[in-house]
Write a protein that holds these residues in place. Sequence first.
Motif, PDB file in Angstrom:
ATOM      1  N   HIS A 263      92.186  20.999  60.754  1.00  0.00           N
ATOM      2  CA  HIS A 263      90.981  20.465  59.944  1.00  0.00           C
ATOM      3  C   HIS A 263      89.818  21.462  59.423  1.00  0.00           C
ATOM      4  O   HIS A 263      89.004  20.106  58.275  1.00  0.00           O
ATOM      5  N   VAL A 264      89.396  21.890  59.936  1.00  0.00           N
ATOM      6  CA  VAL A 264      88.389  22.706  59.660  1.00  0.00           C
ATOM      7  C   VAL A 264      87.939  23.210  58.244  1.00  0.00           C
ATOM      8  O   VAL A 264      88.826  24.572  58.016  1.00  0.00           O
ATOM      9  N   SER A 265      87.256  22.954  56.616  1.00  0.00           N
ATOM     10  CA  SER A 265      87.646  23.041  55.949  1.00  0.00           C
ATOM     11  C   SER A 265      86.237  23.425  55.476  1.00  0.00           C
ATOM     12  O   SER A 265      85.752  23.669  53.501  1.00  0.00           O
ATOM     13  N   ASN A 266      84.509  22.970  56.618  1.00  0.00           N
ATOM     14  CA  ASN A 266      83.161  23.050  55.613  1.00  0.00           C
ATOM     15  C   ASN A 266      82.588  23.958  56.308  1.00  0.00           C
ATOM     16  O   ASN A 266      82.976  23.514  57.744  1.00  0.00           O
ATOM     17  N   LYS A 267      81.813  24.190  55.659  1.00  0.00           N
ATOM     18  CA  LYS A 267      81.008  25.182  56.845  1.00  0.00           C
ATOM     19  C   LYS A 267      79.551  24.895  57.668  1.00  0.00           C
ATOM     20  O   LYS A 267      79.526  25.551  59.213  1.00  0.00           O
ATOM     21  N   ASN A 268      80.354  23.609  57.516  1.00  0.00           N
ATOM     22  CA  ASN A 268      78.949  22.649  58.321  1.00  0.00           C
ATOM     23  C   ASN A 268      79.533  22.312  59.686  1.00  0.00           C
ATOM     24  O   ASN A 268      78.595  21.899  60.530  1.00  0.00           O
ATOM     25  N   TYR A 269      80.878  22.892  59.539  1.00  0.00           N
ATOM     26  CA  TYR A 269      81.566  21.860  60.450  1.00  0.00           C
ATOM     27  C   TYR A 269      82.288  22.958  61.228  1.00  0.00           C
ATOM     28  O   TYR A 269      83.286  23.808  60.912  1.00  0.00           O
ATOM     29  N   ARG A 270      82.425  23.487  62.764  1.00  0.00           N
ATOM     30  CA  ARG A 270      83.173  23.993  63.863  1.00  0.00           C
ATOM     31  C   ARG A 270      83.149  23.668  65.091  1.00  0.00           C
ATOM     32  O   ARG A 270      82.872  22.541  65.335  1.00  0.00           O
ATOM     33  N   VAL A 271      84.365  24.841  65.600  1.00  0.00           N
ATOM     34  CA  VAL A 271      84.996  24.372  66.490  1.00  0.00           C
ATOM     35  C   VAL A 271      84.491  25.149  68.220  1.00  0.00           C
ATOM     36  O   VAL A 271      84.599  26.970  67.444  1.00  0.00           O
ATOM     37  N   GLY A 272      84.678  24.702  69.099  1.00  0.00           N
ATOM     38  CA  GLY A 272      84.021  25.527  70.282  1.00  0.00           C
ATOM     39  C   GLY A 272      85.203  25.391  71.365  1.00  0.00           C
ATOM     40  O   GLY A 272      85.967  24.012  71.421  1.00  0.00           O
ATOM     41  N   GLY A 273      85.210  26.016  72.468  1.00  0.00           N
ATOM     42  CA  GLY A 273      85.633  25.466  73.826  1.00  0.00           C
ATOM     43  C   GLY A 273      84.834  24.723  74.922  1.00  0.00           C
ATOM     44  O   GLY A 273      83.580  25.412  75.080  1.00  0.00           O
ATOM     45  N   GLN A 274      85.585  24.059  75.418  1.00  0.00           N
ATOM     46  CA  GLN A 274      84.135  23.653  76.706  1.00  0.00           C
ATOM     47  C   GLN A 274      84.642  24.626  77.992  1.00  0.00           C
ATOM     48  O   GLN A 274      83.473  24.373  79.182  1.00  0.00           O
TER      49      GLN A 274
END
Length: 266
Positions: A57-68
Amino acid sequence: MFIKPKKMIVANWKMNVTSEKDAERLFLSIKNVVSKLEYTNMICCPPHMYVNQVAQHVSNKNYRVGGQDAYPEESGSRTGETSVLMQKNAGAEYIILGHSERRHLETKLDISRKVTAVLEHGMMPIICVGEEQRDKNWKKNLIQQVRDVFNRVPKKEPENIIVAYEPIWAISSDKKNPATSAEYMEALEVIKKELQKIFKTVAAASKIRFLYGGSLDDKNIEDFLKNAEVDGFLVGRVSHDPRILMTMFRLIEDHVQKELFAPKEE
Ligand code: PEP
């Protein structure tokens, strides 16, 4: 001159989201607001099995995904593990490492191997450090934690390293007892001094970004924004509460804007 990027909020969902539907609902409830922020990035850290779904769903540079967390070797006979490479292929760009809720499961060497693997894959480690108590040895213990991780990791890309100061006594899993900005600043000085020694130059160490984590919410974030040198925050309890997150985003945006446009003293 190295310019640090926007403030960041790392949302550690921990094990609090238990279905794809919940992960999707939570992500979508904040996505639109986050995409309009000017001075804030959000790093969303879902449980491993939802990383790919959120990343899609990430389509914007403000939003990123990380692992725990992640296992340093790329593949092999490691039952139950998820490797750094697997997280990367699923869409993660950041990995939280050395979190106090995991430290009893891993050695110091494990943590530095994980940090090294994350950096080698061109990702960013978010390394948690923090003393158990503010007793007479707290500074010594904090310094030791910093040495245990950083003495063994590559020193080439400090701008890709994020350190989260998370005093264990402040994390809300047991009780809600946040540190103050003054306590954070005291710890930051200790950590920075040690990193300057390890990275050999003040300039290199100053590229590392620093976060505060521990019972942070919309009530105490302003203390840190106004009184601390902080690049962002790591949140657990409020990471899956869109209403509180929205208020925190607004407070960050207002604060940065005021700072940017405040008349400069001669
Ligand atoms: C954490 O566990 O890293 C954390 C910061 O949690 P909380 O915000 O709930 O204290």
